[in-house]
Write a protein that holds these residues in place. Structure first.
Motif, PDB file in Angstrom:
ATOM      1  N   LEU A 196       0.817  -1.210   0.000  1.00  0.00           N
ATOM      2  CA  LEU A 196       0.000   0.000   0.000  1.00  0.00           C
ATOM      3  C   LEU A 196       0.850   1.258   0.000  1.00  0.00           C
ATOM      4  N   PHE A 197       1.934   1.227   0.766  1.00  0.00           N
ATOM      5  CA  PHE A 197       2.832   2.381   0.830  1.00  0.00           C
ATOM      6  C   PHE A 197       3.490   2.626  -0.530  1.00  0.00           C
ATOM      7  N   SER A 198       3.872   1.542  -1.200  1.00  0.00           N
ATOM      8  CA  SER A 198       4.499   1.673  -2.520  1.00  0.00           C
ATOM      9  C   SER A 198       3.511   2.239  -3.531  1.00  0.00           C
ATOM     10  N   ALA A 199       2.257   1.734  -3.446  1.00  0.00           N
ATOM     11  CA  ALA A 199       1.242   2.248  -4.371  1.00  0.00           C
ATOM     12  C   ALA A 199       0.998   3.735  -4.137  1.00  0.00           C
ATOM     13  N   SER A 200       1.021   4.136  -2.850  1.00  0.00           N
ATOM     14  CA  SER A 200       0.827   5.550  -2.541  1.00  0.00           C
ATOM     15  C   SER A 200       1.956   6.394  -3.094  1.00  0.00           C
ATOM     16  N   LEU A 201       3.203   5.902  -2.959  1.00  0.00           N
ATOM     17  CA  LEU A 201       4.336   6.655  -3.496  1.00  0.00           C
ATOM     18  C   LEU A 201       4.269   6.764  -5.010  1.00  0.00           C
ATOM     19  N   ILE A 202       3.830   5.671  -5.651  1.00  0.00           N
ATOM     20  CA  ILE A 202       3.731   5.701  -7.116  1.00  0.00           C
ATOM     21  C   ILE A 202       2.687   6.719  -7.555  1.00  0.00           C
ATOM     22  N   ALA A 203       1.536   6.721  -6.822  1.00  0.00           N
ATOM     23  CA  ALA A 203       0.478   7.673  -7.163  1.00  0.00           C
ATOM     24  C   ALA A 203       0.947   9.111  -6.972  1.00  0.00           C
ATOM     25  N   GLN A 204       1.724   9.339  -5.892  1.00  0.00           N
ATOM     26  CA  GLN A 204       2.200  10.696  -5.635  1.00  0.00           C
ATOM     27  C   GLN A 204       3.267  11.113  -6.636  1.00  0.00           C
ATOM     28  N   SER A 205       4.010  10.145  -7.164  1.00  0.00           N
ATOM     29  CA  SER A 205       5.081  10.479  -8.101  1.00  0.00           C
ATOM     30  C   SER A 205       4.563  10.725  -9.506  1.00  0.00           C
ATOM     31  N   ARG A 206       3.328  10.328  -9.798  1.00  0.00           N
ATOM     32  CA  ARG A 206       2.765  10.566 -11.122  1.00  0.00           C
ATOM     33  C   ARG A 206       2.563  12.059 -11.340  1.00  0.00           C
ATOM     34  N   PRO A 207       2.858  12.562 -12.530  1.00  0.00           N
ATOM     35  CA  PRO A 207       2.627  13.985 -12.796  1.00  0.00           C
ATOM     36  C   PRO A 207       1.135  14.311 -12.747  1.00  0.00           C
ATOM     37  N   LYS A 208       0.824  15.529 -12.301  1.00  0.00           N
ATOM     38  CA  LYS A 208      -0.565  15.969 -12.195  1.00  0.00           C
ATOM     39  C   LYS A 208      -0.876  16.980 -13.287  1.00  0.00           C
ATOM     40  N   VAL A 209      -1.980  16.753 -13.953  1.00  0.00           N
ATOM     41  CA  VAL A 209      -2.468  17.691 -14.964  1.00  0.00           C
ATOM     42  C   VAL A 209      -3.869  18.120 -14.563  1.00  0.00           C
ATOM     43  N   MET A 210      -4.048  19.415 -14.319  1.00  0.00           N
ATOM     44  CA  MET A 210      -5.368  19.928 -13.952  1.00  0.00           C
ATOM     45  C   MET A 210      -6.036  20.512 -15.179  1.00  0.00           C
ATOM     46  N   THR A 211      -7.251  20.052 -15.448  1.00  0.00           N
ATOM     47  CA  THR A 211      -7.989  20.525 -16.618  1.00  0.00           C
ATOM     48  C   THR A 211      -9.121  21.453 -16.186  1.00  0.00           C
ATOM     49  N   VAL A 212      -9.373  22.459 -16.986  1.00  0.00           N
ATOM     50  CA  VAL A 212     -10.483  23.388 -16.745  1.00  0.00           C
ATOM     51  C   VAL A 212     -11.099  23.726 -18.099  1.00  0.00           C
ATOM     52  N   THR A 213     -12.415  23.748 -18.150  1.00  0.00           N
ATOM     53  CA  THR A 213     -13.134  23.954 -19.410  1.00  0.00           C
ATOM     54  C   THR A 213     -13.686  25.369 -19.497  1.00  0.00           C
ATOM     55  N   VAL A 214     -13.417  26.025 -20.614  1.00  0.00           N
ATOM     56  CA  VAL A 214     -13.991  27.340 -20.909  1.00  0.00           C
ATOM     57  C   VAL A 214     -14.755  27.184 -22.216  1.00  0.00           C
ATOM     58  N   ASP A 215     -16.077  27.075 -22.113  1.00  0.00           N
ATOM     59  CA  ASP A 215     -16.893  26.826 -23.308  1.00  0.00           C
ATOM     60  C   ASP A 215     -18.021  27.838 -23.459  1.00  0.00           C
ATOM     61  N   ARG A 216     -17.815  29.040 -22.911  1.00  0.00           N
ATOM     62  CA  ARG A 216     -18.806  30.104 -23.055  1.00  0.00           C
ATOM     63  C   ARG A 216     -18.079  31.406 -23.391  1.00  0.00           C
ATOM     64  N   ILE A 217     -18.827  32.499 -23.443  1.00  0.00           N
ATOM     65  CA  ILE A 217     -18.213  33.781 -23.748  1.00  0.00           C
ATOM     66  C   ILE A 217     -17.244  34.172 -22.640  1.00  0.00           C
ATOM     67  N   ILE A 218     -16.216  34.918 -23.020  1.00  0.00           N
ATOM     68  CA  ILE A 218     -15.221  35.388 -22.057  1.00  0.00           C
ATOM     69  C   ILE A 218     -15.787  36.610 -21.344  1.00  0.00           C
ATOM     70  N   ALA A 219     -16.036  36.468 -20.048  1.00  0.00           N
ATOM     71  CA  ALA A 219     -16.630  37.524 -19.229  1.00  0.00           C
ATOM     72  C   ALA A 219     -15.876  37.594 -17.905  1.00  0.00           C
TER      73      ALA A 219
END
Length: 425
Positions: free
Chosen positions: A13-36
């Motif tokens: 479990l500890f190894s899996a946690s370290l692997i998950a923490q070592s994975r790069p993080k990409v945060m996505t955000v959607t802008v699909d309306r007018i810019i206001a």
């Protein structure tokens, strides 16, 4: 049955946690309306969260018809100052980054588009200001200088980017890639992350960074309820609908006091509509036409115009709605919306106003005032006092002249429990 030692389980479990923490993080955000302005607030929150969670990349999915210049400047300023690298991907296929969306695309560390998308046509729009030719030249020169400063720092084609403002040029994803306005054409987000892995970029401040996006942990940023509500009502069509429904609710409350519910709901909707319109560029001609429509509806209820004033009010309401927003076509209230809202509102308003006016003009049927003008019969001779039969009741009555038995009389006044009458001639 064999069991694993607890130490082995904890180690796994500890190894899996370290692997998950070592994975790069990409945060996505959607802008699909007018810019206001609300768009700037949402992106600001997303970038703060990405920085706090030590994300490796912020990926903005962009699909917008454009928006306001002031809001675009605020967003671009935040993007170029971000500690986390930013990639803007115009997608999916069929999406666009027009007008203000082009500024966001060029401000990113990585500019990417999906097949079948387009960008450009970045004509400036100022919040709530009419621009004559001189003012437009000033705004365009200021905007192009600002855009060149951003595009040059990103190593892209500044001259062609300038043409999107001055000549309203637009480009497909293939043309944008060929002309060095973007770096990547990716069919989807997975393809984009695959192409970005190991790519070295130059940040806005000149520092270099290497992106690591292989096997990345993708985290979707979700705006809060407040931001979702504000984003929803920032649509001019929604704002206009809220404004009309709010005005109708208050009108029902004023014409039918004591209902309470229409007044409360109308007040809330009216405030929301006015707030939404306050962050949009307003043309005062549209406001004047909306006020004129209200005046015409009231006049239609007061005077017999055979519908002329009501039709004029409906036309004024539709024209006011269409001309209310001073912005590009994608930011204006659509004609279909104006017609769908204005016609029922006109009919309901005229109907309610007619009921209110008729109620005020209707003769009083109860109390002393209700007796004035009633026709009765002399039950005894009045010379000058006697009894009369009026409204199904016997009354003591006085008359200035002698009234023979059985003659018809009209009530002219009520004096306590006595009537003053006169013979009906």
């Amino acid at each position: 049955m064999s069991t694993f030692p607890r130490g082995v389980v904890f180690a796994a479990l500890f190894s899996a946690s370290l692997i998950a923490q070592s994975r790069p993080k990409v945060m996505t955000v959607t802008v699909d309306r007018i810019i206001a302005p609300v768009t700037a607030g949402i992106l600001d929150q997303a970038l703060d969260k990405a920085n706090n969670e030590h994300a490796d990349l912020v990926l903005i999915r962009l699909n917008t018809p454009g928006g306001l210049l002031d809001a675009s400047r605020s967003i671009v300023a935040r993007m170029v100052a971000s500690n986390v690298p930013i990639a803007v991907w115009v997608g999916p296929s069929g999406a666009r980054a027009a007008s203000a969306g082009f500024f966001l695309l060029e401000a990113a560390d990585i500019a990417a588009m999906a097949p079948g998308t387009n960008t450009g046509a970045a004509s400036p729009v100022l919040l709530g200001q009419e621009m004559d030719q001189t003012m437009r030249h000033k705004v365009e020169n200021d905007t192009t200088a600002w855009l060149r400063s951003v595009v040059n720092r990103r190593g892209r084609n500044a001259a062609l980017a300038e043409a999107t403002v001055l000549k309203a040029q637009a480009f497909t994803e293939t043309e944008a890639l060929k002309e060095h306005l973007i770096e990547i054409v990716a069919r989807d987000e997975a393809d984009l992350l695959r192409q970005l892995d190991g790519r070295q970029i130059t940040r806005f401040d000149g520092a270099t960074a290497t992106l690591h996006t292989a096997n990345a942990q993708v985290i979707a940023f979700e705006p809060g309820i407040r931001e979702r509500v504000l984003w929803a009502i920032s649509d001019p069509n929604i704002a206009f609908l809220l404004l009309i429904l709010g005005a109708l609710g208050l009108y029902v409350e004023f014409t039918h006091p004591g209902l309470v519910a229409p007044g409360v709901a109308g007040g809330i909707l009216l405030v929301l509509g006015l707030f939404a319109l306050s962050v949009l560029p307003i043309r005062w001609l549209g406001v004047a036409l909306l006020l004129l429509s209200v005046v015409l509806f009231v006049l239609e209820a007061l005077y017999t115009s055979h519908g002329v004033l009501g039709v004029g009010g409906a036309i004024s309401l539709v024209m006011g709605a269409v001309l209310l927003i001073d912005g590009p076509p994608e930011m204006r209230i659509q004609l279909v919306t104006a017609l769908a809202v204005a016609l029922p509102f006109s009919l309901i308003t005229v109907f309610l106003a007619s009921l209110a006016v008729r109620a005020h003009r209707r003769k009083v049927l109860t109390g002393d005032s209700g007796m004035i003008g009633e026709i009765g019969k002399a039950w005894t001779a009045l010379g000058p006092s006697g009894k009369v039969f009026v409204h199904g009741e016997y009354w003591d009555a006085d008359s200035d002249t002698v009234v023979p038995l059985g003659s018809q009389v009209r009530v002219v006044a009520v004096e306590g429990l006595r009537l003053r009458v006169q013979p009906l001639t």
